[in-house]
Design a protein around this motif. Structure first.
Motif, mmCIF file in Angstrom:
data_model
loop_
_atom_site.group_PDB
_atom_site.id
_atom_site.type_symbol
_atom_site.label_atom_id
_atom_site.label_comp_id
_atom_site.label_asym_id
_atom_site.label_seq_id
_atom_site.Cartn_x
_atom_site.Cartn_y
_atom_site.Cartn_z
ATOM 1 N N LEU A 38 -9.314 -1.938 1.320
ATOM 2 C CA LEU A 38 -8.431 -3.073 1.055
ATOM 3 C C LEU A 38 -7.038 -2.773 1.587
ATOM 4 C CD1 LEU A 38 -9.477 -3.847 -2.626
ATOM 5 C CD2 LEU A 38 -10.012 -5.215 -0.622
ATOM 6 N N PHE A 39 -6.472 -3.691 2.354
ATOM 7 C CA PHE A 39 -5.143 -3.482 2.927
ATOM 8 C C PHE A 39 -4.096 -3.233 1.846
ATOM 9 C CE2 PHE A 39 -5.981 -6.015 7.133
ATOM 10 C CZ PHE A 39 -6.763 -4.952 7.568
ATOM 11 N N LYS A 40 -4.292 -3.857 0.679
ATOM 12 C CA LYS A 40 -3.290 -3.714 -0.384
ATOM 13 C C LYS A 40 -3.238 -2.285 -0.940
ATOM 14 C CE LYS A 40 -5.979 -5.242 -4.441
ATOM 15 N NZ LYS A 40 -5.821 -4.016 -5.196
ATOM 16 N N ASP A 41 -4.278 -1.490 -0.690
ATOM 17 C CA ASP A 41 -4.319 -0.111 -1.175
ATOM 18 C C ASP A 41 -3.724 0.884 -0.182
ATOM 19 O OD1 ASP A 41 -5.572 -0.957 -3.501
ATOM 20 O OD2 ASP A 41 -7.575 -0.749 -2.631
ATOM 21 N N VAL A 42 -3.405 0.415 1.022
ATOM 22 C CA VAL A 42 -2.884 1.314 2.067
ATOM 23 C C VAL A 42 -1.406 1.629 1.806
ATOM 24 C CG1 VAL A 42 -2.425 1.534 4.547
ATOM 25 C CG2 VAL A 42 -4.514 0.411 3.750
ATOM 26 N N LEU A 43 -1.069 2.919 1.861
ATOM 27 C CA LEU A 43 0.312 3.351 1.598
ATOM 28 C C LEU A 43 1.070 3.694 2.877
ATOM 29 C CD1 LEU A 43 -0.260 5.654 -1.527
ATOM 30 C CD2 LEU A 43 0.351 3.232 -1.477
ATOM 31 N N SER A 44 0.338 4.053 3.931
ATOM 32 C CA SER A 44 0.983 4.451 5.182
ATOM 33 C C SER A 44 0.231 3.830 6.354
ATOM 34 C CB SER A 44 0.986 5.981 5.293
ATOM 35 O OG SER A 44 1.563 6.383 6.513
ATOM 36 N N LEU A 45 0.976 3.321 7.344
ATOM 37 C CA LEU A 45 0.346 2.647 8.489
ATOM 38 C C LEU A 45 1.072 3.025 9.775
ATOM 39 C CD1 LEU A 45 -1.824 0.570 9.370
ATOM 40 C CD2 LEU A 45 -0.115 -1.223 9.015
ATOM 41 N N GLN A 46 0.284 3.504 10.745
ATOM 42 C CA GLN A 46 0.842 3.968 12.020
ATOM 43 C C GLN A 46 0.383 3.027 13.143
ATOM 44 O OE1 GLN A 46 0.174 8.130 12.628
ATOM 45 N NE2 GLN A 46 0.676 8.035 14.808
ATOM 46 N N LEU A 47 1.339 2.336 13.759
ATOM 47 C CA LEU A 47 1.025 1.386 14.840
ATOM 48 C C LEU A 47 1.924 1.614 16.045
ATOM 49 C CD1 LEU A 47 0.618 -1.788 12.594
ATOM 50 C CD2 LEU A 47 -1.225 -0.744 13.915
ATOM 51 N N ASP A 48 2.170 2.856 16.385
ATOM 52 C CA ASP A 48 3.018 3.176 17.546
ATOM 53 C C ASP A 48 2.180 3.136 18.839
ATOM 54 O OD1 ASP A 48 1.538 5.315 16.641
ATOM 55 O OD2 ASP A 48 2.958 6.833 17.316
ATOM 56 N N PHE A 49 2.864 2.930 19.971
ATOM 57 C CA PHE A 49 2.227 2.916 21.293
ATOM 58 C C PHE A 49 1.057 1.936 21.379
ATOM 59 C CE2 PHE A 49 4.103 7.193 20.946
ATOM 60 C CZ PHE A 49 4.920 7.194 22.075
ATOM 61 N N GLN A 50 1.246 0.717 20.838
ATOM 62 C CA GLN A 50 0.181 -0.299 20.851
ATOM 63 C C GLN A 50 0.543 -1.497 21.730
ATOM 64 O OE1 GLN A 50 -2.806 -0.115 19.216
ATOM 65 N NE2 GLN A 50 -2.330 1.915 18.391
ATOM 66 N N ASN A 51 1.731 -1.444 22.367
ATOM 67 C CA ASN A 51 2.220 -2.561 23.192
ATOM 68 C C ASN A 51 2.325 -3.875 22.392
ATOM 69 O OD1 ASN A 51 3.151 -2.370 25.938
ATOM 70 N ND2 ASN A 51 1.839 -4.133 26.368
ATOM 71 N N ILE A 52 2.711 -3.731 21.126
ATOM 72 C CA ILE A 52 2.862 -4.890 20.234
ATOM 73 C C ILE A 52 4.126 -5.658 20.596
ATOM 74 C CG2 ILE A 52 3.265 -5.588 17.830
ATOM 75 C CD1 ILE A 52 1.633 -3.024 17.048
ATOM 76 N N LEU A 53 3.978 -6.963 20.749
ATOM 77 C CA LEU A 53 5.122 -7.818 21.080
ATOM 78 C C LEU A 53 5.750 -8.414 19.823
ATOM 79 C CD1 LEU A 53 6.853 -9.301 23.272
ATOM 80 C CD2 LEU A 53 5.117 -11.106 23.259
ATOM 81 N N ARG A 54 4.906 -8.727 18.836
ATOM 82 C CA ARG A 54 5.397 -9.436 17.655
ATOM 83 C C ARG A 54 4.771 -8.869 16.383
ATOM 84 N NH1 ARG A 54 3.619 -14.518 15.332
ATOM 85 N NH2 ARG A 54 5.316 -15.509 14.188
ATOM 86 N N ILE A 55 5.611 -8.638 15.360
ATOM 87 C CA ILE A 55 5.128 -8.148 14.060
ATOM 88 C C ILE A 55 4.481 -9.314 13.320
ATOM 89 C CG2 ILE A 55 5.773 -7.026 11.895
ATOM 90 C CD1 ILE A 55 8.334 -6.049 13.339
ATOM 91 N N ASP A 56 3.222 -9.117 12.883
ATOM 92 C CA ASP A 56 2.507 -10.222 12.229
ATOM 93 C C ASP A 56 1.366 -9.672 11.370
ATOM 94 O OD1 ASP A 56 1.962 -12.803 11.563
ATOM 95 O OD2 ASP A 56 1.240 -13.431 13.535
#
Length: 524
Positions: free
Chosen positions: A42-60
């Motif tokens: 479940l996403f609500k249970d996640v405490l840490s999230l790593q999204l570096d080097f993903q070529n993300i244009l927009r936070i969503d």
């Protein structure tokens, strides 16, 4: 450097697939982690999230990560800070190496302690006000040129580490000395510990401008405190339904849109008449105001007593319930043991029947207690409802009586003003008026109908203002009373349903334990 390499790739969207993949890869690798992957994390249970080097244009699509503490979004191509509203537990946020031009979208991140915006396109430090726990701020390699940005950071009392190297402002000759002087609680600047002696030297050098700044900050703080005090006082007056009645506000509002009344004020003797009228009118308003505050205290005391009674009744009832359950559970352990140890099938069945009867007896006892509590609370609620309705009714009755006095004063003033206006008209007709009147006022005295209509229009405006203020007060307090009583009844229904559900769940659990005792397992 790395984010520039990623610019050749297609910009990516933060969708569910990306987030699930990231959560899965970063989750625990042991057996529990594998199980979590199979069942879904479940996403609500996640405490840490790593999204570096993903070529993300927009936070969503981060709204489900409501308990996230650490978020890594560095080395992407993000242009705006957005989509973080639900991450109120976030403590650490890395947005370095992106294309962000302005600080924004952080208003709900009240627990954030560490923020990195290193290597972006930011030119101004602002919009961080909500980050009251901020300790570390990295803003190096941006486009900040004005040293006045440092003054903004003085409000962050916990800020201990600041990074600004690589900005145009860092090229200034006095850069470090100014920061040391203006941010005396800072421990690290641009990853270097600040020497205490150098900090003292900086403070001495900039003593005059710091004293000036402190003086200005103090004035702003005093103004802010005054405004907050006024706002708090106004809220208290609104809660008593008598805001703006502690002065001449209502009287002034009667004349704010009264064109004819203001023109007639310059007639002989009207000034004195108006002054006497205002004094008496304001006294009545003050009487309403003082009476309103006293009645608010009475309503508050009534509500506090009621809440105390409800709390005590529930607590006492719960204690009785706990005692019954404790007594049952003492017997419960012995009963189960006796059933398991019994070798005769007939005796087993007899004991099971007896234990089942004990469960039924407990259920009946707990439900009887709840029914008694419901009756007790219903009586208390009904008594409170009668009392609060009586208090509100008395308040309305007395306010209406005082407002009637305001109308009487207005009627008396209207009659006097009409009398003076008619006398003035007669003097003008006879050529006996000594005073010079402005042209717009003289235009009202063309004939009797015109002046009577003008005085009447003024009177109507005044009565309408008084009526509206009275109607507003009566409507609001009646609405408050209705909503309060409705909420109390609804809260009691919810409490009762919750308690009945708790009793049923407990009894079901006890019954299931008994049902799970298979006689074939008990007897060899």
């Amino acid at each position: 450097m790395m984010n520039r390499l990623y610019n050749s790739l297609e910009p990516r969207v933060m969708d569910d697939d990306m987030l699930k993949l990231a959560v899965g890869e970063q989750g625990p690798q042991e057996e529990a982690g594998q199980l979590a992957k199979q069942e879904g994390i479940l996403f609500k249970d996640v405490l840490s999230l790593q999204l570096d080097f993903q070529n993300i244009l927009r936070i969503d699509n981060l709204w489900q990560f409501e308990n996230l503490r650490k978020l890594q979004l560095d080395n992407n191509i993000i242009e705006r800070i957005e989509g973080l509203e639900n991450l109120t537990h976030l403590v650490w946020l890395d947005l370095s190496f992106n294309n962000i031009e302005a600080i924004e979208g952080l208003d709900t991140l009240v627990n954030l302690e560490d923020l990195s915006l290193f290597n972006n396109r930011i030119s101004k430090i602002d919009s961080l006000d909500a980050l009251v726990k901020l300790q570390v701020l990295s803003l190096g390699n941006n486009q900040i040129s004005n040293m006045m940005n440092i003054i903004y950071l003085r409000r962050f009392k916990d800020l201990r580490a600041l990074g600004l190297s690589g900005n145009p402002m860092a090229e200034a000759e006095d850069y470090r000395m100014l920061i040391w002087a203006y941010l005396p609680d800072l421990v690290y600047l641009d990853s270097r510990r600040i020497d205490e002696h150098m900090k003292e030297q900086a403070e001495i050098k900039h003593q005059y401008s710091i004293d000036e700044l402190k003086h200005r900050e103090n004035l702003i703080r005093v103004r802010l405190e005054d405004e907050q005090a006024r706002q708090k006082e106004l809220e208290e007056h609104k809660a008593a339904f008598v805001e703006h009645l502690n002065g001449s506000f209502l009287f002034d509002s009667m004349y704010a849109e009264d064109v004819e009344g203001n023109k007639l004020a310059c007639l002989p003797s009207v000034g004195e008449l108006l002054e006497a009228y205002k004094d008496k009118f304001v006294i009545i308003c003050l009487n309403i105001f003082e009476y309103g505050l006293k009645q608010q205290e009475k309503r508050k005391a009534e509500l506090d007593t009621f809440n105390e009674c409800i709390h005590e009744a529930i607590q006492e009832n719960q204690e009785q319930g706990k005692q019954r359950i404790a007594k049952f559970e003492e017997k419960h352990v012995l009963s189960l043991s006796a059933i398991r140890d019994e070798s005769e099938l007939t005796n087993v069945e007899t004991k099971i029947v007896e234990y089942s009867e004990d469960i039924t007896e407990l259920y009946n006892g707990l439900m009887t207690l709840e029914m008694q509590l419901v009756e007790q609370l219903e009586e208390t609620i009904n008594m409170f409802e009668r009392n609060i309705i009586d208090l509100v009714g008395l308040f309305i009755e007395n306010v209406q009586s005082l407002m009637a006095q305001c109308r009487d004063l207005e009627t008396h003033h209207h009659e006097k003003l009409l009398e003076i206006s008619i006398n003035t008209l007669e003097k003008i007709v006879k050529g006996e008026l000594d005073e010079d009147l402005p042209e717009d006022v003289r235009a009202l005295f063309v004939d009797k109908d015109t002046i009577v209509n003008a005085v009447g229009a003024s009177h109507d405006i005044h009565l309408l203002k008084i009526d509206n203020r009275e109607d507003e007060l009566v409507t609001r307090i009646n609405s408050w009373c209705t909503h309060l009583v409705d909420k109390i009844h609804k809260d009691e229904i919810i409490r009762n349903r919750k308690r009945v559900k708790e009793i049923n769940q407990y009894i079901d659990h006890m019954q299931n334990e008994l049902d799970n005792l298979d006689s074939s397992d008990i007897i060899d």
